[in-house]
Design a protein around this motif. Structure first.
Motif, mmCIF file in Angstrom:
data_model
loop_
_atom_site.group_PDB
_atom_site.id
_atom_site.type_symbol
_atom_site.label_atom_id
_atom_site.label_comp_id
_atom_site.label_asym_id
_atom_site.label_seq_id
_atom_site.Cartn_x
_atom_site.Cartn_y
_atom_site.Cartn_z
ATOM 1 N N HIS A 151 0.871 -1.180 0.000
ATOM 2 C CA HIS A 151 0.000 0.000 0.000
ATOM 3 C C HIS A 151 0.909 1.231 0.000
ATOM 4 O O HIS A 151 1.612 1.480 0.977
ATOM 5 C CB HIS A 151 -0.863 -0.083 1.261
ATOM 6 N N GLU A 197 1.368 4.818 0.378
ATOM 7 C CA GLU A 197 0.630 5.947 0.926
ATOM 8 C C GLU A 197 0.757 7.185 0.029
ATOM 9 O O GLU A 197 1.857 7.591 -0.329
ATOM 10 C CB GLU A 197 1.142 6.245 2.344
ATOM 11 N N THR A 220 -7.471 6.448 3.282
ATOM 12 C CA THR A 220 -6.802 5.142 3.289
ATOM 13 C C THR A 220 -7.799 4.005 3.492
ATOM 14 O O THR A 220 -7.730 2.965 2.818
ATOM 15 C CB THR A 220 -5.742 5.078 4.406
ATOM 16 N N ASP A 250 -2.803 4.720 -2.676
ATOM 17 C CA ASP A 250 -4.148 4.669 -2.100
ATOM 18 C C ASP A 250 -5.016 5.848 -2.515
ATOM 19 O O ASP A 250 -6.217 5.707 -2.693
ATOM 20 C CB ASP A 250 -4.109 4.497 -0.575
ATOM 21 N N HIS A 251 -4.423 7.020 -2.673
ATOM 22 C CA HIS A 251 -5.182 8.209 -3.065
ATOM 23 C C HIS A 251 -4.196 9.318 -3.356
ATOM 24 O O HIS A 251 -2.989 9.133 -3.206
ATOM 25 C CB HIS A 251 -6.169 8.629 -1.969
HETATM 26 MN MN MN Z 1 -3.726 7.207 2.920
#
Ligand code: MN
Ligand code: GP9
Length: 733
Positions: free
Chosen positions: A266, A268, A316, A495-496
């Motif tokens: 993941h 970030e 998240t 994630d974004h």
């Molecule tokens: Mn995040």
């Protein structure tokens, strides 16, 4: 009442005041306050940082206690007043004390749903609770001893004079005012605290336990209302949608990674524009993510440059929900916070435990309760969750507000990863590349330059992304050194966004664009995040232009593992399927992205060149309406499942998941016990390595700078040798 007790030590006035009804109420409030502070200090881990957060935690027991206990002042009758006020105090106390006990076992606060799911509460507060008592708990009962003592000595005196109504009202008004001030301060510390939820810890440390209960009750009530209105019939239109939109697997890739370990990384806040990006500072250019770039261009990687995040306020947690369940987060707040504990869910860990016997684990350097992970992960079927308490203690140097620096998190994970039975399904949630993008990171990455815009947030972003890149590389080096690599499929996703739309105009010049002419189209294009599936050993990969989003991750993975997504309630589509529709819904209804059109911020554009379509002709209009309807239908199907808890009605090969089988404490002991039970059949890396630890194979230079060659920390102390006397870390209680 406490006449003799106080008379010699204090002034006459104070004694008189304490003997009044108001004095009695304030005494109870103060005792409750002190006990709460004791619980905050001794039992709970509020994770407060800095004076401001500590100050809010310090004051927050007062307003609600004053409001509730003070309400007794309205009562005229003497006996009734004393009984009511004492009773309210007692209820507040019982609630506080129960939470303290519960916390020792579950590292969380008692919520409405835990109370309703009585089995798990009794696990915490039933017979086992006795074992959780400590001798220091006497402190919680001191006032009762004093009270009994005073009663025996006949020192208790009651004020028979009723408190005047106006003054009672003033007390109520004062407590409401104090509560508003408390809320205001809390919102400054953490904007959108109530709408986004974040974690139980955040609410408790900001507003206190009773307010948390109220907040939680309200959330549970609204979730419960939607849920109880839903019936099996509501599943029919949703099922029809899913059947209709099922994208059959491409036979070329179906089962390509069957039986392999799955490793999710993941990333970030990492955006796709960072891939291949070179930051110019002065007359020099710096490649930000050299390692990720090499993966991106590898023939063993399926790289998707047109992959979009689809999160909203749950950030998240929304990304995790999308990737793990192929369903969207909520339009408001976080699904994991609001429904994660209660809904029936069929997420990747559970599906794969039933299709291929996978063992699952999450590794993340923040505390477990953030985004309600500790509960949601159980509903998803995660066998283990290694949170911050399993890793090196967080210090100023090795962590920040959201958790441990990535490289430490990876390095400290190895001792637990190597004990997992294979095949495993694992997720490593990085965090260093998180707002505010501070570059006080350790080790070999300090040297990465800052960008030179007027926005500090943007300036740090490249350096933290570079650190993330280096951390990922260290982890890959480890995977290769142990040979796990060849037997795994590794999926990396952003994630974004990391730079928000409001900051994008300042970012524009770094992307070769003009801040003045920056549009919503440009904003939309920046919602792309990396999505790369590394399948070591294959050369079938490459850069695939298909438009898709996080919701498509799970069906794509399932098909690569040879599991047909058809039987599950998932609204995404396999990105490798030729039937993928390439309509990317954003969580904001009306906004969508397709290879031809982009609708964003209420405007319509051609995706290819960003040209705005102000007066669409009839055909365009129709085409766009159909796309919008398709995006909305996908969101609606997902929302119906999530808010109606519809998976509980779904009949497929998955039996209901019993979440009481999962516990996230003493996990290393649990892993070792399984290893020992399986004996020769154990498939963990440790067992396969001749019962030798592989920790030494994780060798990042910055890690070594901090700890030497191996983690030597006592609290997480683990053995790197092949001796059988491994010291086992135990989770903070
Ligand atoms: Mn995040
Ligand atoms: C915290 C981390 C950050 O544990 O995952 O969450 P975010 O703020 O990005 O939603």
């Amino acid at each position: 009442m406490y006449e003799d007790f106080f008379v010699k030590k204090t002034t006459f006035n104070l004694v008189e005041f304490l003997q009044s009804r108001l004095g009695f109420v304030l005494t109870l409030v103060s005792i409750y306050w002190l006990k709460t502070l004791w619980a905050y200090l001794i039992d709970f881990n509020l994770d407060t940082k800095g004076f401001y957060q500590n100050f809010i935690a310090f004051i927050n027991p007062v307003p609600v206690a004053l409001l509730l206990i003070g309400a007794a002042l309205y009562i005229k009758h003497t006996k009734a007043f004393y009984i009511t006020s004492s009773l309210i105090y007692f209820v507040l106390f019982v609630w506080l004390f129960s939470n303290s006990i519960y916390y020792r076992e579950f590292t969380d606060y008692i919520s409405i749903s835990t109370m309703m799911a009585s089995s798990s509460v009794s696990a915490g507060l039933g017979e086992a609770a006795i074992k959780l008592f400590r001798w220091t708990d006497i402190i919680y009962f001191l006032d009762f001893f004093i009270l009994i003592f005073l009663a025996i000595r006949r020192k208790l005196k009651f004020d028979t004079k009723a408190f005047n109504k106006r003054a009672s009202f003033a007390v109520t008004a004062l407590s409401v005012m104090l509560f508003s001030a408390n809320l205001f301060l809390a919102e400054i510390d953490r904007p959108e605290l109530l709408s986004r939820g974040f974690s139980n810890t955040y609410i408790v440390r900001a507003l206190g336990l009773p307010a948390f209960l109220g907040y939680n009750a309200n959330q549970t009530y609204s979730a419960h209302r939607d849920r109880s209105e839903a019936t099996a019939k509501d599943l029919e239109p949703v099922q029809a949608y899913i059947d209709q939109h099922y994208a059959a697997p491409n036979p070329e890739f179906f089962g390509l990674a069957k039986g392999r370990n799955v490793i999710y990384l993941h990333l970030e806040s990492l955006q796709q524009f960072i891939i291949d990006y070179k930051l110019k500072v002065g007359d020099k250019e710096y490649e930000v993510t050299p390692f990720l770039n090499s993966l991106y261009h590898s023939k063993s990687t399926f790289s998707f440059p047109n992959f979009f995040h689809q999160v909203k306020a749950g950030k998240t947690s929304d990304a995790e929900t999308l990737l793990e369940t192929s369903l969207f987060g909520l339009n408001q707040g976080s699904f994991m916070v609001q429904y994660g504990s209660s809904n029936t869910q069929q997420a990747a860990p559970y599906i794969l435990s039933q299709n291929g016997g996978y063992t699952s684990a999450v590794f993340h350097g923040n505390s477990a309760s953030f985004w309600n992970r500790n509960n949601t992960y159980k509903s998803w079927g995660y066998n283990y969750f290694f949170d911050q308490s399993y890793f090196s203690p967080a210090t100023e140097e090795n962590s920040f507000q959201y958790g441990l620096n990535d490289k430490i998190m990876f390095a400290d994970s190895i001792q637990y990863l190597e004990r997992l039975q294979q095949p495993f399904y694992t997720k490593f949630i990085t965090v260093s590349n998180h707002y505010p993008y501070t570059t006080s990171l350790i080790g070999d990455e300090i040297g990465f330059p800052l960008a030179e815009t007027k926005d500090e947030t943007i300036n740090g972003y490249f350096a933290t992304a570079n650190y993330l890149d280096a951390s990922i590389k260290s982890f890959f080096d480890y995977l290769k050194a142990t040979g796990i690599y060849e037997n795994s499929i590794i999926i990396l996703y952003g994630d974004h966004y990391g730079i928000s739309n409001s900051r994008n105009p300042d970012l524009a010049p770094l992307l070769g664009k003009d801040s003045e002419t920056w549009t919503d189209y440009d904003n939309a294009m920046l919602q792309r995040v990396p999505y790369m599936i590394v399948v070591p050993g294959t050369d079938k990969g490459g850069i695939i232009e298909t438009y898709g989003g996080a919701v498509d991750g799970l069906p794509t993975l399932e098909h690569l593992l040879g599991v047909d997504s058809k039987q599950y309630l998932q609204v995404g589509q396999d990105l490798l399927s030729p039937e993928h529709s390439q309509i990317v819904a954003t969580r904001t209804s009306g906004s969508f992205i397709t290879p031809k059109y982009t609708s964003y911020g209420g405007k319509l554009y051609y995706t290819e060149n960003g040209q705005e379509i102000t007066n669409p002709d009839e055909t365009t209009q129709k085409e766009v309406e159909a796309l919008e309807a398709a995006a909305n239908a996908q969101l609606a199907a997902s929302d119906a499942i999530q808010t109606g808890d519809l998976i509980r009605f779904k009949k497929n090969d998955l039996p209901p998941l019993d979440i009481s089988q999962f516990s996230y404490i003493q996990s290393l002991e649990a892993e070792i016990a399984i290893e020992e039970k399986l004996g020769e059949k154990s498939t963990s890396i440790y067992s396969r390595n001749g019962k030798k630890s592989t920790i030494d194979l994780f060798n990042s230079p910055s890690y070594q700078a901090l700890y030497g060659n191996k983690p030597e920390n006592d609290t997480t102390g683990s053995s790197v040798s092949d001796s059988t006397t491994t010291t086992t870390p135990s989770k903070k209680e």
